[in-house]
Motif scaffolding. Sequence first.
Motif, PDB file in Angstrom:
ATOM      1  N   PRO A   1      85.311  80.715  83.151  1.00  0.00           N
ATOM      2  CA  PRO A   1      85.816  79.662  84.019  1.00  0.00           C
ATOM      3  C   PRO A   1      84.837  79.215  85.097  1.00  0.00           C
ATOM      4  O   PRO A   1      85.117  78.256  85.813  1.00  0.00           O
TER       5      PRO A   1
ATOM      6  N   ASP B   1      84.147  80.602  87.927  1.00  0.00           N
ATOM      7  CA  ASP B   1      85.006  80.675  89.099  1.00  0.00           C
ATOM      8  C   ASP B   1      84.833  82.062  89.703  1.00  0.00           C
ATOM      9  O   ASP B   1      84.900  83.068  88.993  1.00  0.00           O
TER      10      ASP B   1
ATOM     11  N   GLY C   1      88.828  78.018  87.395  1.00  0.00           N
ATOM     12  CA  GLY C   1      87.952  77.141  86.637  1.00  0.00           C
ATOM     13  C   GLY C   1      88.531  75.735  86.628  1.00  0.00           C
ATOM     14  O   GLY C   1      88.950  75.218  87.660  1.00  0.00           O
TER      15      GLY C   1
END
Length: 162
Positions: free
Chosen positions: A60, A62, A134
Amino acid sequence: MRAFEPVPMKASDHEAIRLLSRSLGRSSEPSRFGDLECQLVLKDESGRLIGWGRAAWWDPNDDSAPAGYYLSGVEIAREFQQRGYASRLTAARLAWIAQRAQQAWCVVNERNSESLRLQASFGFKEITRADHFGSVGFTGGSGVLLRKDLTEAARNLTADLI
């Protein structure tokens, strides 16, 4: 094919998956699924689609959610819900992930109590919550990042479930 057992998804299943997804108010598009994923379907004795599920590697990008193998979708036809079919698909997807990793991940909308109960029944634990992971955002709530450790004992147990 044995009915009610997860089997690999085929291109010929895509239209039934699209129709099932639309009937649930969703928009799954199996032609966009990746080639290196776990993609499974469940069918009844007549070959009618009961449901489908998938798992895949996801990064993701993230800080809150790591790259890893994620359960990334399951849908069950309304008339077959609450009968354990999502559990069958989840056990099979976890067995697939266990062959590749020591952890499985999942992201669920906090409002999806059925999915959260399902994941908890498989031993998933909440890691964090956020309004997005994400590129996945959550309307009307936040997302819950869940993790399941797939130790050797857990991998063997999961494999026995399918």
